[in-house]
Design an enzyme around this catalytic site. Structure first.
Site, PDB file in Angstrom:
ATOM      1  N   HIS A   1       0.846  -1.203   0.000  1.00 20.90           N
ATOM      2  CA  HIS A   1       0.000   0.000   0.000  1.00 20.90           C
ATOM      3  C   HIS A   1       0.880   1.252   0.000  1.00 20.90           C
ATOM      4  O   HIS A   1       0.543   2.252  -0.628  1.00 20.90           O
ATOM      5  CB  HIS A   1      -0.907   0.029   1.232  1.00 20.90           C
ATOM      6  CG  HIS A   1      -2.082  -0.873   1.148  1.00 20.90           C
ATOM      7  ND1 HIS A   1      -3.197  -0.579   0.396  1.00 20.90           N
ATOM      8  CD2 HIS A   1      -2.331  -2.068   1.739  1.00 20.90           C
ATOM      9  CE1 HIS A   1      -4.082  -1.558   0.530  1.00 20.90           C
ATOM     10  NE2 HIS A   1      -3.577  -2.472   1.339  1.00 20.90           N
TER      11      HIS A   1
ATOM     12  N   GLU B   1      -6.425 -12.107   3.451  1.00 23.08           N
ATOM     13  CA  GLU B   1      -7.418 -11.028   3.412  1.00 23.08           C
ATOM     14  C   GLU B   1      -8.175 -11.057   2.097  1.00 23.08           C
ATOM     15  O   GLU B   1      -7.606 -10.777   1.038  1.00 23.08           O
ATOM     16  CB  GLU B   1      -6.730  -9.663   3.571  1.00 23.08           C
ATOM     17  CG  GLU B   1      -6.027  -9.482   4.896  1.00 23.08           C
ATOM     18  CD  GLU B   1      -5.263  -8.169   4.987  1.00 23.08           C
ATOM     19  OE1 GLU B   1      -5.160  -7.439   3.974  1.00 23.08           O
ATOM     20  OE2 GLU B   1      -4.776  -7.864   6.081  1.00 23.08           O
TER      21      GLU B   1
END
Length: 194
Positions: A98, A162
């Site tokens: 990210h 995830e």
């Protein structure tokens, strides 16, 4: 130090994209806003892949809802403090994809704007969040598989732990970026039980 490239502002490039930045609100694992600015940014390569995924979702009568994209390294440190578990949060010394602008967290919405059931919520740091967990009901598992197919079609890959996280296949080869906006330090961060 200058950034090696400019990130893409997703709301400017994709004005109909639904964005709910969880870390700009208290609806996240820290229980408090982390981002000082609600900016949803991606590397141009990831934005190009997202464009394809948006198109694929539309072919199925679906839309994407973005929860997170580029994340300042300072925010990554706060998330690690809240959940120091490498199964769900990347340690700061490694650096999150990210923070390279090459990863995105999202889900699917139907034509009426309802979020599809994925069997576990965003940032639910539990085995149920794993991509193919046996406790997830079949309908939610189908929704996860559909999300995976849409994102894979655009050029992303998922991760095992995830269901909401997708990144470019070579995401870690991109450099970590300087923080592009500030973060709040939540007054009290409760560490999640591991």
């Amino acid at each position: 130090m200058t950034q090696p490239y400019e990130l893409v502002e997703l709301d400017a490039v994709f004005p109909t994209l639904c964005i709910d930045l969880k870390y700009a609100s208290a609806d996240n694992i820290t229980g408090a806003p982390i981002y000082r600015e609600a900016r949803c940014l991606l590397h141009p390569d990831a934005a190009q892949a997202l464009s394809k995924s948006i198109h694929i979702a539309a072919l199925a009568g679906l839309r994407l809802m973005v929860y997170d994209a580029y994340r300042p390294q300072q925010a990554q440190a706060l998330l690690w403090q809240a959940c120091p578990n490498p199964e769900y949060v990347v340690a700061v010394d490694i650096g999150s994809n990210h923070s390279r602008g090459t990863a995105i967290d999202l889900t699917l919405m139907d034509e009426q704007g309802r979020i599809l059931d994925m069997g576990a919520g965003f940032d639910e740091m539990h085995d149920r969040s794993h991509a193919y967990h046996p406790s997830v009901p079949p309908a939610a598992q189908r929704n996860r598989l559909l999300l995976n197919a849409i994102m894979y079609g655009g050029g992303f890959v998922g991760i095992e732990s995830e269901w909401w996280h997708f990144e470019l296949p070579n995401a870690a080869s991109y450099p970590l970026l300087n923080d592009l906006f500030g973060c709040y330090a939540p007054k009290t961060i409760t560490t999640l039980p591991l």
